[in-house]
Design a protein around this motif. Structure first.
Motif, PDB file in Angstrom:
ATOM      1  N   UNK A 151       0.962  -1.189  -0.135  1.00  0.00           N
ATOM      2  CA  UNK A 151      -0.141   0.084   0.007  1.00  0.00           C
ATOM      3  C   UNK A 151       1.061   1.094  -0.029  1.00  0.00           C
ATOM      4  N   UNK A 152       0.676   2.009  -0.915  1.00  0.00           N
ATOM      5  CA  UNK A 152       1.274   3.530  -1.024  1.00  0.00           C
ATOM      6  C   UNK A 152       0.448   4.406  -0.356  1.00  0.00           C
ATOM      7  N   UNK A 153       1.193   5.560   0.214  1.00  0.00           N
ATOM      8  CA  UNK A 153       0.516   6.616   0.914  1.00  0.00           C
ATOM      9  C   UNK A 153       1.258   7.812   0.522  1.00  0.00           C
ATOM     10  N   UNK A 154       0.245   8.957   0.071  1.00  0.00           N
ATOM     11  CA  UNK A 154       0.917  10.368  -0.202  1.00  0.00           C
ATOM     12  C   UNK A 154       0.899  11.089   0.958  1.00  0.00           C
ATOM     13  N   UNK A 155       1.765  11.829   1.503  1.00  0.00           N
ATOM     14  CA  UNK A 155       1.705  12.605   2.541  1.00  0.00           C
ATOM     15  C   UNK A 155       2.042  14.079   1.933  1.00  0.00           C
ATOM     16  N   UNK A 156       1.023  14.954   2.371  1.00  0.00           N
ATOM     17  CA  UNK A 156       1.278  16.504   2.155  1.00  0.00           C
ATOM     18  C   UNK A 156       1.429  17.314   3.366  1.00  0.00           C
ATOM     19  N   UNK A 157       2.607  17.884   3.398  1.00  0.00           N
ATOM     20  CA  UNK A 157       3.130  18.315   4.631  1.00  0.00           C
ATOM     21  C   UNK A 157       3.124  19.961   4.269  1.00  0.00           C
ATOM     22  N   UNK A 158       2.402  20.602   5.397  1.00  0.00           N
ATOM     23  CA  UNK A 158       2.571  22.188   5.223  1.00  0.00           C
ATOM     24  C   UNK A 158       3.234  22.726   6.302  1.00  0.00           C
ATOM     25  N   UNK A 159       4.396  23.237   6.363  1.00  0.00           N
ATOM     26  CA  UNK A 159       5.359  23.511   7.381  1.00  0.00           C
ATOM     27  C   UNK A 159       6.141  24.630   7.229  1.00  0.00           C
ATOM     28  N   UNK A 160       6.391  25.462   8.229  1.00  0.00           N
ATOM     29  CA  UNK A 160       7.253  26.355   8.205  1.00  0.00           C
ATOM     30  C   UNK A 160       8.743  26.044   8.638  1.00  0.00           C
TER      31      UNK A 160
END
Length: 313
Positions: free
Chosen positions: A227-236
């Motif tokens: 299983x593949x998972x895409x992570x979207x990370x909003x960070x400073x």
């Protein structure tokens, strides 16, 4: 003569001390949270495998897949041809021991340490959990044994640990050749079915086929290794997170600059990366360390076109 002997002794102890320091470094490199998760998963798998073997497989003369099934076969054949019974727990341990030596040198030290713990827990529980006959119906034993064993395997995979056996053989061959070796499991399970059929009757081979099928389906339901998972990370703090992704997960990432939060108008960066389900717990731990204030969304079951490397832990 004495100097030569003394030199050999000194070299032996120097190598031993160096080996112990190396093992200590491996253990220190494992985060406390990850260590606790893996130990808990080893205990759960060990207990569930013992329930499957002693409550369903052994009373119903149903044979599991992989090393557990081979251990059952060895135990049954020893009772028939040697006049005494080799315990399933001892057979299971003996089958895995040489494979773990191979894993130490060919796959990795962390992998081998946790595999050793998992195999030890499974052998311990199989030995000391009493054998109980809940039903004499072999089909019921095959079905429920498969459910329990599949749940244990799926839980182990979810925490990125291996129960040994054919996993070690497959990973070793994959590492040396770069090929996925699904045939290994097929050959081992086919051998188990053949021996069970020829020795104890073909109906037991059919019952064992049922339990292997059910176990594999339940394992897929609990956890799918691919299983593949895409992570979207909003960070400073993108640099800290990128460093963790590169150095600890060995994954790449795409960065989008000049994003802006709509509440405080603070400048942010957006990172996109793809991981496997097996890496998810480690990913969460690393993100908390790198930037506890990061906003992260996860998309599961993403389809990938292009190169995606399977990373072994």
């Amino acid at each position: 003569m004495k100097k030569t002997r003394l030199g050999k002794i000194l070299r032996f102890y120097v190598r031993r001390i160096a080996y112990n320091f190396k093992l200590l470094r491996v253990l220190k490199s494992i985060s406390r949270e990850k260590y606790d998760e893996k130990i808990s998963a080893s205990l759960v798998y060990g207990f569930l495998s013992a329930i499957a073997v002693n409550f369903f497989f052994q009373p119903g003369r149903v044979y599991s897949s992989g090393a557990t099934g081979l251990a059952q076969i060895v135990s049954a054949l020893s009772d028939r041809f040697l006049g005494f019974t080799i315990p399933v727990s001892l057979s299971f341990y003996a089958i895995n021991l040489p494979l773990m030596i191979i894993a130490w040198y060919q796959i990795g030290h962390k992998f081998t340490i946790f595999t050793f713990i998992t195999v030890s827990m499974s052998s311990f529980f199989i030995q000391f959990v009493p054998e109980v006959t809940l039903t004499n119906d072999p089909i019921m034993n095959a079905l429920f044994g498969g459910v329990v064993m599949g749940t244990g395997i799926g839980f182990a995979l979810r925490n990125n640990i291996s129960s040994g056996g054919t996993d070690i053989v497959s990973l070793t061959i994959r590492k040396r050749t770069g090929k996925n070796v699904g045939k290994i499991s097929l050959i081992v399970n086919g051998t188990i079915m053949l021996i069970a059929g020829m020795t104890f009757g073909w109906k037991y081979a059919l019952y064992s086929m049922i339990t292997i099928f059910v176990s594999s389906r339940v394992t897929d339901a609990v956890f799918t290794k691919q299983k593949r998972m895409q992570a979207m990370i909003v960070t400073s703090q993108p640099d800290k997170i990128i460093e963790k992704i590169h150095k600890r997960l060995h994954r790449g990432a795409t960065i989008i600059h000049n994003a802006e939060g709509t509440y405080n108008r603070q400048e942010k960066a957006v990172l996109l990366t793809v991981i496997t389900r097996a890496e998810f717990n480690e990913f969460k731990f690393l993100m908390k360390k790198a930037d506890p204030q990061a906003f992260i969304t996860i998309s599961e079951n993403v389809h990938i076109i292009g190169r995606f490397v399977e990373v072994e832990d």
